[in-house]
Design a protein around this motif. Structure first.
Motif, short mmCIF file in Angstrom:
data_model
loop_
_atom_site.label_atom_id
_atom_site.label_comp_id
_atom_site.label_asym_id
_atom_site.label_seq_id
_atom_site.Cartn_x
_atom_site.Cartn_y
_atom_site.Cartn_z
N GLY A 88 45.69 40.03 50.64
CA GLY A 88 46.81 39.13 50.33
C GLY A 88 46.12 38.30 48.92
N LEU A 89 47.39 38.24 47.93
CA LEU A 89 47.14 37.76 46.66
C LEU A 89 46.56 36.28 46.72
CD1 LEU A 89 49.96 39.22 44.37
CD2 LEU A 89 47.47 40.00 44.72
N GLU A 90 47.02 35.40 47.91
CA GLU A 90 46.40 34.20 47.81
C GLU A 90 44.95 33.90 48.08
OE1 GLU A 90 48.17 35.30 50.53
OE2 GLU A 90 49.88 35.62 49.11
N THR A 91 44.23 35.00 48.82
CA THR A 91 42.84 35.04 49.15
C THR A 91 42.40 35.82 48.25
OG1 THR A 91 43.19 36.49 50.74
CG2 THR A 91 43.41 34.06 51.51
N TRP A 92 42.80 36.81 47.37
CA TRP A 92 42.05 37.64 46.64
C TRP A 92 41.07 37.05 45.36
CZ3 TRP A 92 41.72 39.14 41.68
CH2 TRP A 92 41.34 40.43 41.21
N GLU A 93 39.94 37.57 45.43
CA GLU A 93 38.91 37.33 44.68
C GLU A 93 38.13 38.26 44.03
OE1 GLU A 93 35.42 35.33 46.26
OE2 GLU A 93 35.18 34.06 44.54
N PHE A 94 37.79 38.12 42.88
CA PHE A 94 37.22 39.31 42.14
C PHE A 94 36.06 38.58 41.27
CE2 PHE A 94 36.32 41.48 38.10
CZ PHE A 94 36.28 42.67 38.35
N THR A 95 34.82 39.38 41.37
CA THR A 95 33.52 38.72 40.95
C THR A 95 32.84 39.69 40.23
OG1 THR A 95 32.38 39.48 42.96
CG2 THR A 95 33.14 37.42 43.06
N VAL A 96 32.18 38.99 39.02
CA VAL A 96 31.16 39.70 38.10
C VAL A 96 29.88 38.93 38.29
CG1 VAL A 96 30.85 40.25 35.64
CG2 VAL A 96 33.20 39.99 36.70
N THR A 97 29.02 39.92 38.77
CA THR A 97 27.46 39.39 39.19
C THR A 97 26.61 40.10 38.59
OG1 THR A 97 27.59 40.77 41.26
CG2 THR A 97 28.59 38.36 41.26
N TRP A 113 43.73 35.91 41.57
CA TRP A 113 44.40 36.80 41.15
C TRP A 113 45.37 36.11 39.90
CZ3 TRP A 113 45.33 41.57 40.68
CH2 TRP A 113 46.59 42.24 40.42
N ASP A 114 45.72 34.87 39.79
CA ASP A 114 46.18 34.36 38.59
C ASP A 114 45.38 34.29 37.29
OD1 ASP A 114 48.75 33.92 39.99
OD2 ASP A 114 48.39 31.92 40.51
N ASP A 115 43.99 33.77 37.68
CA ASP A 115 43.13 33.79 36.70
C ASP A 115 42.85 35.12 36.15
OD1 ASP A 115 42.54 31.21 37.18
OD2 ASP A 115 40.56 31.69 38.34
N PHE A 116 42.82 36.23 36.85
CA PHE A 116 42.53 37.49 36.33
C PHE A 116 43.75 37.74 35.75
CE2 PHE A 116 41.93 42.23 36.17
CZ PHE A 116 40.52 42.14 35.98
N ARG A 117 44.96 37.68 36.04
CA ARG A 117 46.23 38.26 35.46
C ARG A 117 46.37 37.66 34.02
NH1 ARG A 117 50.15 41.31 37.06
NH2 ARG A 117 51.08 40.96 35.06
N ALA A 118 45.68 36.52 33.90
CA ALA A 118 46.00 35.78 32.77
C ALA A 118 44.86 36.41 31.42
CB ALA A 118 45.37 34.27 32.89
N LEU A 119 43.98 37.13 31.92
CA LEU A 119 43.21 37.83 30.93
C LEU A 119 43.79 38.75 30.02
CD1 LEU A 119 40.18 38.79 33.20
CD2 LEU A 119 39.99 37.18 31.56
N PRO A 120 43.36 39.00 28.67
CA PRO A 120 44.05 39.87 27.87
C PRO A 120 44.11 41.24 28.37
CG PRO A 120 42.20 38.50 26.69
CD PRO A 120 42.29 38.23 28.18
N GLY A 148 45.67 51.75 45.06
CA GLY A 148 44.58 50.89 44.65
C GLY A 148 44.85 49.47 44.34
N GLY A 149 46.47 49.09 44.42
CA GLY A 149 47.06 47.82 44.15
C GLY A 149 46.38 46.99 45.13
N PRO A 150 46.07 45.66 44.68
CA PRO A 150 46.71 44.94 43.37
C PRO A 150 45.78 45.39 42.46
CG PRO A 150 45.48 43.21 44.48
CD PRO A 150 45.49 44.49 45.36
N LEU A 151 44.56 46.00 42.32
CA LEU A 151 43.61 46.20 41.26
C LEU A 151 42.67 47.32 41.29
CD1 LEU A 151 43.18 44.88 38.51
CD2 LEU A 151 41.16 43.89 39.39
N ARG A 152 42.84 48.50 40.48
CA ARG A 152 41.85 49.46 40.55
C ARG A 152 41.16 49.56 39.16
NH1 ARG A 152 44.08 54.98 41.43
NH2 ARG A 152 41.61 55.58 41.56
#
Ligand code: MTE
Ligand code: MO
Length: 198
Positions: free
Chosen positions: A40-49, A60-67, A147-151
C-alpha cells in the motif's frame, strides 16, 4: 519530459544490439519467484542503508519528489527473450547514492524487495545513470506484476539484476550474493558475454 535513448549502450559491450543467444519479442512476460506481493502506498517505505554517510528513508511521496528521468532502454531476460525500446521513468541510481554519500569502503550493493527477493551487483555496475529506480513504463504507472510501485532496471545486465517491488538498497563492504546468485546464476550477468550461470 526529456526522453534519453540509451539503447546504444550495447556498444560498450558488443557489436550487436541483441546479445548472443537472445531473441527479440514485443511481449513483456512476467517472471516472479513467488507472485506479486501486497503493498500500500500509505505504508510503503524505501531505505538506503549500509556503508553510507547518511542512511535514508523515503515515503512514496518523498521518493516521487526526487529528480527523475525518462529513458528508452532494452530489457534482456536470462531465459532468452529481449524486449527493445521500453520507456522507463524513475530515479537514476547515482542520484540516490549522492544523497546518501557512499563511503570509500563500499564495493558492492544489495537490493531487497517486498517479496523477499534480493539481488546484488558490484558498486561500479550500479553507479550509472541508466540504472533506474523505475515507477513508469511506456507512459503509464508501472504495472504491479512488473514490479510496481517501484522496481530497478539494469539495461546492461540480465533482468534478474533488477529487483521488482524494491524497498531497499544496502551498500556493502564485501561482495554478497542475492536470491538467484546463491542458486547458481551469474553475479556479473553481462548479456553480451552470456554470463548466465556462475
Ligand atoms: N522482487 C523480485 N524481483 C525480480 C524477480 C522476482 O522474483 N522478485 N524476478 C527477476 C527475474 S528472474 C526477472 S527475469 C525479472 C522479470 O521482470 P518482469 O516480470 O517485469 O518481466 O524480474 C527480476 N526481478
Ligand atoms: Mo529471470
Amino acid at each position: 519530459m526529456d526522453d534519453t535513448d540509451v539503447t546504444d549502450l550495447y556498444e560498450e559491450f558488443g557489436d550487436d544490439r541483441l546479445p548472443p543467444g537472445q531473441r527479440e519479442t514485443s511481449e513483456f512476460p512476467v517472471l516472479s519467484k513467488s507472485g506479486t506481493p501486497d503493498w500500500g502506498l500509505e505504508t510503503w517505505e524505501f531505505t538506503v542503508t549500509g556503508a553510507v554517510e547518511t542512511e535514508l528513508s523515503f515515503s512514496w511521496d518523498d521518493f516521487r519528489a526526487l529528480p527523475s528521468a525518462t529513458q528508452t532502454q532494452d530489457f534482456h531476460c536470462v531465459t532468452g527473450w529481449s524486449r527493445f525500446d521500453c520507456e522507463f521513468t524513475g530515479v537514476p541510481f547515482p542520484e540516490l547514492a549522492e544523497r546518501a554519500g557512499v563511503r570509500d569502503d563500499a564495493v558492492h550493493v544489495m537490493f531487497s524487495a517486498l517479496d523477499g527477493y534480493t539481488t546484488d551487483l558490484p558498486l561500479a555496475d550500479c553507479l550509472r545513470d541508466d540504472v533506474l529506480f523505475t515507477w513508469g513504463l511506456d507512459g503509464s504507472a508501472l504495472p504491479a506484476d512488473h514490479g510496481g510501485p517501484l522496481r530497478v532496471v539494469t539495461p546492461h545486465k540480465y533482468a534478474y539484476k533488477g529487483a521488482k517491488w524494491v524497498d531497499g538498497v544496502e551498500f556493502c563492504t564485501d561482495p554478497q550474493r542475492g536470491y538467484w546468485e546463491r542458486r547458481g546464476y551469474s553475479s556479473t550477468a553481462n548479456p553480451w558475454e552470456e554470463e548466465r550461470y556462475s
